[in-house]
Design an enzyme around this catalytic site. Structure first.
Site, PDB file in Angstrom:
ATOM      1  CB  SER A 151      -0.961  -0.015   1.188  1.00 15.28           C
ATOM      2  OG  SER A 151      -1.856  -1.082   1.073  1.00 15.28           O
ATOM      3  CD  GLU A 192       7.995   3.912 -11.851  1.00 11.85           C
ATOM      4  OE1 GLU A 192       7.200   4.791 -12.234  1.00 11.85           O
ATOM      5  OE2 GLU A 192       7.732   2.691 -11.931  1.00 11.85           O
ATOM      6  CE  LYS A 198      -5.531  -2.009  -0.737  1.00 11.14           C
ATOM      7  NZ  LYS A 198      -5.776  -0.688  -1.321  1.00 11.14           N
TER       8      LYS A 198
END
Length: 466
Positions: free
Chosen positions: A294, A305, A319
């Site tokens: 989560s 990223e 998730k």
């Protein structure tokens, strides 16, 4: 049909817990009124028929709750479910800053209740629960077919009370019966320490109300101690409050860079960006594992990223959906998936997880199963528990002579040596305090020989020297 009041719109609800904060992101208030529609005629007919003709009196509330539960079950979505008044009360307690239970994040998956992650310092962690353990029964009562909200009501309880979980663990033939004493779950979420050569490690166990504040304090203290590089440890972190994850991600992601995206059913995408222009320039690596879920995955994906931060460890839980929660007037509640979140580069990690840049597993002995302290292991005993005990003794440097599950005189000698070294009664029998001490020392050995931390230090040193 009763009207219901729209209570809160939750963004990124962490899996329902058995004693851990549930994350909430409030968007606004409003109303939603259900209108009479022809497609409900069949439902009304079924209800009226049962109410009038069933052979004994029908409980209207129970029948209606069952009908709503059926709607959510048909979605085949572990993150969408209906909670009756008792379950909803537990759900709202999870949002508070104080709770009692075993301290484990759970999820319903394919009809099973599984452990997502035990919390650091919690009874669940101390008892040896591991990610992906399946809970088959609670205090001897099967919970198969229950959703996570229902299971929580059986697992949670007051501090000091005991609960026995029947566990099925991958790679272990026999089921495990683990007795846990419930406690107040630690609300401290940040643990910082200096390791070596100016390298600091900060573990975030969940994202709670004060996590950002705790983290800033820890980082400031470590800076004072000469921190040159930082290991951010998100292992076994099941998530938490999204605003905290956003604030913390912004500490390490340049201002204006994307943290994550949200995509609705129509394909509309909203971007959430870093809003902190005072980013730290301290070299950073991040640790993740299969218990990282989560909000911790949002943070991991954001730094990977949008800030080129290396991830080390194992693939995360996976998730990637967004839920809404609504309260009914009678105190019951329903939550359901409304959209999905994407990484900065548009990747959907749901049921896939985030793959680290450096894949490193812990030693095999880190996955040794729990041994019940109630069981007596002695000469002539033969079981999987004996095999586990022999492997643990070997890890700690005691030679049991064999590791096939048969307790012989050589194994007894190893147990006696272990008991003498730990100032326990040297009777050659593993039970109670001896078993607990054996497992405790193995956990400490794992921490001292953490291969993932070792790799993180290695990678971080190259970044510091670059």
């Amino acid at each position: 049909m009763k009207r219901f009041q729209f209570a809160v719109l939750l963004f990124f609800i962490v899996l329902v817990t058995a004693g851990i904060t549930t994350s909430v992101f409030v968007f606004g208030n409003g109303k939603n009124v259900l209108k009479e529609r022809s497609e409900f005629e069949k439902l009304y007919t079924a209800y009226d028929t049962l109410n009038k003709e069933y052979y004994k009196k029908v409980d209207p509330e129970k029948v209606v709750n069952g009908a709503i539960n059926g709607m959510f079950d048909s979605l085949d979505d572990p993150y969408s479910d209906y909670m009756d008044k008792e379950e909803a009360a537990s759900f709202h307690e999870n949002i508070s800053s104080s709770f009692e239970g075993i301290g484990a994040e759970i999820q319903e998956l394919e009809g099973h209740i599984i452990i997502v992650s035990p919390i650091k310092g919690s009874p669940a962690e101390k008892s040896g629960l591991q990610p992906n353990d399946k809970i088959l029964a609670v205090d001897g009562k099967s919970i198969q077919g229950m959703n996570a909200s229902e299971a929580v009501t059986h697992i949670r309880g007051e501090k000091g009370t005991k609960v026995k979980l029947t566990i099925q663990r991958e790679g272990v033939e026999e089921t495990l019966n683990i007795e846990i004493v419930r406690d107040t779950i630690p609300i401290e979420t940040v643990y910082g320490e200096m390791l070596e050569d100016g390298i600091a490690k900060v573990q975030i166990t969940s994202f709670s109300t004060n996590t950002t504040k705790e983290l800033l304090t820890a980082l400031n203290d470590l800076q004072q101690e000469g921190m040159k590089g930082l290991i951010l440890d998100l292992r076994q972190n099941p998530g938490g409050l999204l605003p905290q994850a956003i604030e913390i991600s912004s500490l390490f992601v340049p201002d204006g860079e994307i943290l994550f995206k949200v995509e609705d059913r129509a394909g509309n995408i909203e971007e959430y960006k870093s809003s902190n222009n005072n980013n730290s320039d301290t070299p950073l690596v991040v640790l993740i594992d299969k218990g990282s879920a989560s909000a911790s995955e949002i943070l991991a994906a954001a730094v990977k990223e949008s800030a080129n931060v290396p991830l080390i460890g194992e693939k995360s839980f996976g998730k990637g959906t967004v839920q809404t929660a609504q309260d009914f007037d009678d105190g019951s509640n329903m939550k359901f998936t409304t959209s999905k979140w994407l990484t900065p580069k548009g990747n959907w990690i749901h049921e896939k997880g985030i793959k680290p840049d450096y894949e490193v597993s812990l030693p095999e002995y880190a996955s040794l199963p729990y041994i019940s302290p109630d069981k007596e292991l002695k000469v002539s005993s033969s079981s999987n528990e004996v095999k586990t005990a022999q492997e643990m003794l070997t890890v700690l440097g005691y030679d049991p002579g064999r590791k096939d599950g048969f307790f012989d005189d050589k194994t007894k000698e190893a147990v006696i040596a272990f008991q003498k070294d730990t100032q326990l009664e040297a009777n050659g029998v593993l039970k109670g305090e001896s078993t607990i001490k054996l497992m405790e020392l193995v956990r400490q050995h794992i921490e001292k020989n953490d291969t993932q931390i070792q790799k993180a230090v290695e990678v971080l040193k190259t970044l510091i020297d670059a």
